[in-house]
Design a protein around this motif. Structure first.
Motif, PDB file in Angstrom:
ATOM      1  N   VAL A  26       0.837  -1.188   0.000  1.00  0.00           N
ATOM      2  CA  VAL A  26       0.000   0.000   0.000  1.00  0.00           C
ATOM      3  C   VAL A  26       0.878   1.247   0.000  1.00  0.00           C
ATOM      4  CG1 VAL A  26      -1.795   1.258   1.238  1.00  0.00           C
ATOM      5  CG2 VAL A  26      -1.787  -1.253   1.293  1.00  0.00           C
ATOM      6  N   LEU A  90      -1.286  -0.978  -4.265  1.00  0.00           N
ATOM      7  CA  LEU A  90      -2.465  -0.141  -4.081  1.00  0.00           C
ATOM      8  C   LEU A  90      -1.986   1.240  -3.693  1.00  0.00           C
ATOM      9  CD1 LEU A  90      -5.337   0.816  -3.244  1.00  0.00           C
ATOM     10  CD2 LEU A  90      -5.058  -0.483  -1.130  1.00  0.00           C
ATOM     11  N   ILE A 114      -3.851  -1.127  -8.123  1.00  0.00           N
ATOM     12  CA  ILE A 114      -5.129  -0.484  -7.802  1.00  0.00           C
ATOM     13  C   ILE A 114      -4.826   0.974  -7.504  1.00  0.00           C
ATOM     14  CG2 ILE A 114      -7.123  -0.427  -6.240  1.00  0.00           C
ATOM     15  CD1 ILE A 114      -5.098  -3.592  -6.381  1.00  0.00           C
ATOM     16  N   MET A 247     -12.452  -3.823  -4.486  1.00  0.00           N
ATOM     17  CA  MET A 247     -11.085  -4.286  -4.732  1.00  0.00           C
ATOM     18  C   MET A 247     -11.003  -5.807  -4.625  1.00  0.00           C
ATOM     19  SD  MET A 247      -7.593  -2.964  -2.915  1.00  0.00           S
ATOM     20  CE  MET A 247      -6.236  -4.092  -2.539  1.00  0.00           C
TER      21      MET A 247
END
Length: 256
Positions: A26, A90, A114, A247
């Motif tokens: 992330v 992400l 993402i 997601m």
């Protein structure tokens, strides 16, 4: 359990790591603490993924290295340090831009991306108007504008923005990053990028408006676009459940 307790420090890296399974890395934004991803972390770490959130060296690099490209290289070093091979990235806001740039440079390392409220296409995606007036009420209003529901801008978030803008070193770095984001516009690169991309966007995002999401979707060869209503620039904070659901089903559908 608050995320702050879990911060690991190894070599030049500071990061959170929760869960076991396929790695999701992330990438946070400019004005974002790692706790912005609590909802994502909790959900995916209990659903067969290992969630890793590195702290990007936004304020600790030399000014010359305070740019999108060196953050992407920092990510490459981190992935190597962790011995990971096929990662899912992400990214929100600046983090989305870093994810895109990293994927452009090291496509073999990334199996899926993402992005949400990502910079990389849109001029004023970051730092606009943060510079002149740094009194608390102005900053509070700025922070609230990031979200559809101003209540999401907790005192903690407003304090962080205020502290950043009133710290000369941080302000200079913030402006350098904003300039670098404009310089590293990705419109020409995106059509050549074949990595599967899931685009999740708030319909009421005023920082990177909905047409930015549409342009990403148009330019990326293998992308899908999902909207979240009544939602601003940080979908995973404002609507964590809906965000996680979108997601997760995309990852399942794509076999990740």
């Amino acid at each position: 359990m608050h995320m702050a307790h879990l911060l690991k420090k190894e070599k030049e890296f500071r990061y959170i790591e929760v869960g076991e399974g396929t790695p999701i890395i992330v990438l946070h934004g400019l004005m974002g603490g790692l706790s912005n991803f609590d909802g994502v972390t909790k959900y995916f770490s209990s659903n067969g993924y290992k969630v890793i959130i590195p702290e990007l060296p936004i304020y600790s690099m030399s000014l010359l290295k305070t740019n999108v490209k060196s953050f992407a290289n920092y990510l490459r070093d981190f992935i190597e340090f962790k011995g990971l091979d096929d990662v899912i990235l992400l990214g929100n806001s600046l983090g989305g831009h870093v994810g895109l740039y990293h994927t452009k440079m090291y496509p073999k390392k990334v199996k899926a991306l993402i992005i949400t409220g990502s910079s990389g296409l849109y001029e004023s995606a970051m730092g606009g108007g943060y510079t002149k007036r740094s009194d608390y009420e102005v900053m509070k209003k700025k922070a609230q504008e990031v979200f559809y529901d101003p209540e999401v801008a907790t005192k903690e978030i407003v304090d962080e923005v205020y502290e950043t803008v009133n710290d000369r070193n941080k302000l200079i770095k913030t402006l350098a990053i904003a300039k670098s984001a404009i310089r590293h516009n990705m419109a020409k690169d995106l059509p050549k990028m074949t990595t599967p991309v899931c685009i999740i966007w708030g319909r009421n995002d005023t920082v990177t408006p909905p047409e930015v999401a549409e342009e990403f979707h148009e330019l990326l060869p293998d992308s899908e676009l999902f909207w979240i209503d009544k939602c601003g620039h940080a979908a995973m904070m404002e609507h964590p459940d809906e965000f996680n659901q979108i997601m997760n089903s995309w990852l399942e559908k794509r076999g990740f």
